[in-house]
Design an enzyme around this catalytic site. Structure first.
Site, short mmCIF file in Angstrom:
data_model
loop_
_atom_site.label_atom_id
_atom_site.label_comp_id
_atom_site.label_asym_id
_atom_site.label_seq_id
_atom_site.Cartn_x
_atom_site.Cartn_y
_atom_site.Cartn_z
N TRP A 18 0.72 -1.26 -0.07
CA TRP A 18 0.11 0.10 0.11
C TRP A 18 0.93 1.22 0.10
O TRP A 18 0.66 2.47 -0.66
CB TRP A 18 -0.93 0.07 1.27
CG TRP A 18 -1.92 1.12 1.11
CD1 TRP A 18 -2.66 1.71 2.24
CD2 TRP A 18 -2.64 1.35 0.16
NE1 TRP A 18 -3.67 2.35 1.86
CE2 TRP A 18 -3.64 2.58 0.56
CE3 TRP A 18 -2.70 1.23 -1.24
CZ2 TRP A 18 -4.79 3.13 -0.27
CZ3 TRP A 18 -3.63 1.86 -2.12
CH2 TRP A 18 -4.79 2.78 -1.77
N ARG A 37 12.74 0.02 4.41
CA ARG A 37 13.55 -0.62 5.55
C ARG A 37 14.66 -1.22 4.91
O ARG A 37 15.68 -1.01 5.45
CB ARG A 37 12.87 -1.27 6.47
CG ARG A 37 13.66 -1.62 7.78
CD ARG A 37 12.80 -2.65 8.64
NE ARG A 37 11.57 -1.73 9.13
CZ ARG A 37 11.59 -0.74 10.14
NH1 ARG A 37 12.69 -0.86 10.86
NH2 ARG A 37 10.22 -0.30 10.51
N ARG A 38 14.68 -1.94 3.86
CA ARG A 38 15.71 -2.78 3.44
C ARG A 38 16.16 -1.97 2.10
O ARG A 38 15.78 -1.40 1.32
CB ARG A 38 15.05 -4.05 2.92
CG ARG A 38 14.31 -4.81 3.89
CD ARG A 38 14.00 -6.17 3.29
NE ARG A 38 12.96 -6.22 2.58
CZ ARG A 38 12.97 -6.45 1.04
NH1 ARG A 38 14.16 -6.87 0.65
NH2 ARG A 38 12.00 -6.20 0.16
N TYR A 54 5.91 -7.14 -2.82
CA TYR A 54 4.57 -6.68 -2.70
C TYR A 54 3.71 -6.36 -3.84
O TYR A 54 2.40 -6.36 -3.86
CB TYR A 54 4.71 -5.34 -1.85
CG TYR A 54 5.39 -5.89 -0.54
CD1 TYR A 54 4.82 -6.37 0.54
CD2 TYR A 54 6.91 -5.46 -0.20
CE1 TYR A 54 5.13 -6.77 1.69
CE2 TYR A 54 7.36 -5.78 1.24
CZ TYR A 54 6.59 -6.26 2.09
OH TYR A 54 7.12 -6.77 3.04
N LYS A 121 -5.14 -0.05 9.40
CA LYS A 121 -6.52 -0.47 9.56
C LYS A 121 -6.35 -1.45 10.81
O LYS A 121 -6.12 -2.55 10.55
CB LYS A 121 -7.10 -0.87 8.67
CG LYS A 121 -7.42 0.28 7.42
CD LYS A 121 -7.92 -0.13 6.39
CE LYS A 121 -8.07 0.68 4.93
NZ LYS A 121 -8.81 0.25 4.05
N GLY A 152 -10.10 3.81 3.09
CA GLY A 152 -11.14 3.60 2.17
C GLY A 152 -11.10 2.15 1.44
O GLY A 152 -10.06 1.55 1.67
N SER A 154 -9.77 -0.26 -0.80
CA SER A 154 -8.70 -0.11 -1.54
C SER A 154 -7.71 -1.50 -1.62
O SER A 154 -7.42 -1.82 -0.47
CB SER A 154 -7.83 1.12 -1.35
OG SER A 154 -7.60 1.03 -0.12
N LYS A 207 -13.88 -3.91 10.02
CA LYS A 207 -14.41 -4.83 8.74
C LYS A 207 -13.64 -5.81 8.34
O LYS A 207 -13.84 -6.55 7.68
CB LYS A 207 -14.23 -3.60 7.50
CG LYS A 207 -12.94 -3.00 7.34
CD LYS A 207 -12.01 -3.79 6.28
CE LYS A 207 -10.74 -3.04 6.17
NZ LYS A 207 -9.78 -3.81 5.31
#
Length: 352
Positions: A18, A37-38, A54, A121, A152, A154, A207
């Protein structure tokens, strides 16, 4: 909201799916630097235009720059002559450390107004704190720093592919909403503004729990009727807790409540739904987690249930998910318990 000048600088802290997707979106409209970080991840983003771990198969925009030096990311936004935006693309588990590190990096630096928004979240499992409480404790007293939450329905992979998305920025400071608007609104992204931080965060946290419940139901083969009932009554459960904590009902009925719930409870990319499906099909939580699948709803469920108890709010679906995940109750027995509950009027506030 009145128009504002384009923010010259955005820093995204965190190069997960994200964070990277949002950085790719922001760099179309602002000078954006993402911190990974890496070092090898920063190098891959900067030189190969990829984040294969990712966002497999995605080519990132040429304008996106990356670094593995945290202080370089902070210096990037502090050098701005006008409002700048910092996006915390870290999970709930990393929120406290990220905020503490950011606060330390900002100490003694001069800067124009900085707007710090987070995207995670959930709730802290041990304390039940919502992300805004964690952020406020570390950053709330810093001069020139305003806070907000971006949330939201996504999926990061869809945003990275350039597919449409609508998000909400919630902040008590209108300038923070405006900073997010000018950085992200447009192209394929529509931004709405709100001042209901609590309502947005409770919707984003619960959620995930409801998506696990829907996944369990689908894994048991209980059908579309059962899924629709869980989504609807799950929404009522979210609304009750949000209102008890100070949020508003209409927020839960919008993008960050209903919208995010529908996406996470039904979408094939939802990890929370996938965990529920696996449990409904007979796998244990230990086996699922050992296989590398993680879902924020697993971490959040017990904290949410404890909050409900503390505020006198009944959360039957959350309680059922907790019994299945942590107390060894068979999924079908949990469903039977839910069905055996006394009938009540259909109202979100018919029972607390």
């Amino acid at each position: 909201m009145s128009a504002a000048a384009l923010p010259p600088r955005v820093a995204v802290l965190g190069a997960g799916s994200w964070g990277t997707a949002l950085a790719a979106l922001a760099c179309m409209q602002a000078d954006t630097l993402i911190w990974a970080r890496r070092p090898e991840a920063a190098h891959e983003i900067a030189s190969q235009r990829r984040n294969a771990r990712y966002l497999p198969g995605i080519t990132l925009p040429a304008g996106l720059r990356a670094t593995s030096e945290f202080n370089d990311a902070i210096a990037h936004v502090c050098a701005s002559d006008s409002d700048a935006l910092i996006i915390l693309g870290v999970p709930v588990a990393g929120m406290a450390d990220a905020c503490a590190r950011l606060a330390a990096a900002l100490q003694g630096r001069s800067h124009a107004p900085l707007h710090v928004v987070w995207t995670c979240k959930g709730m802290q499992p041990d304390t039940g704190l919502l992300p805004h409480e964690v952020a406020s404790a570390a950053l709330g007293g810093l001069p020139g720093v305003s806070l907000g939450v971006l949330s939201g329905p996504s999926f990061a992979l869809e945003v990275a592919r350039g597919l449409p998305v609508a998000l909400t920025i919630a902040s008590t400071q209108p300038a923070t909403g405006n900073a997010v608007l000018v950085a992200l609104h447009g192209q394929h992204c529509r931004i709405y503004t709100s001042d209901d931080v609590i309502g947005v965060e409770v919707g984003g946290a619960l959620k995930n729990v409801m998506a696990i419940a829907c996944g369990i139901s689908d894994g048991l083969g209980l059908g579309a009727n059962a899924r629709a009932a869980l989504i609807t009554r799950g929404l009522a459960e979210i609304q009750r807790l949000a209102q008890a904590l100070g949020g508003r009902a209409e927020t839960v009925q919008g993008l960050t409540g209903l919208g995010d719930l529908v996406l996470t409870a039904t979408g094939p990319l939802s990890r929370n739904r996938q965990v529920g499906l696996a449990i409904g099909e007979g796998r244990s939580l230990e086996d699922i987690l050992a296989g590398g699948m993680t879902a924020e709803g697993v971490r959040c469920a017990r904290a949410a249930l404890a909050l409900g108890v503390r505020h006198g709010v009944e959360l039957p679906i959350t309680a059922a998910v907790c019994r299945v995940l942590f107390e060894g109750q068979a999924p079908r027995a949990a469903v039977a318990t839910l069905l055996a509950r006394d009938s009540r009027p259909e109202s979100p506030n018919s029972y607390r």
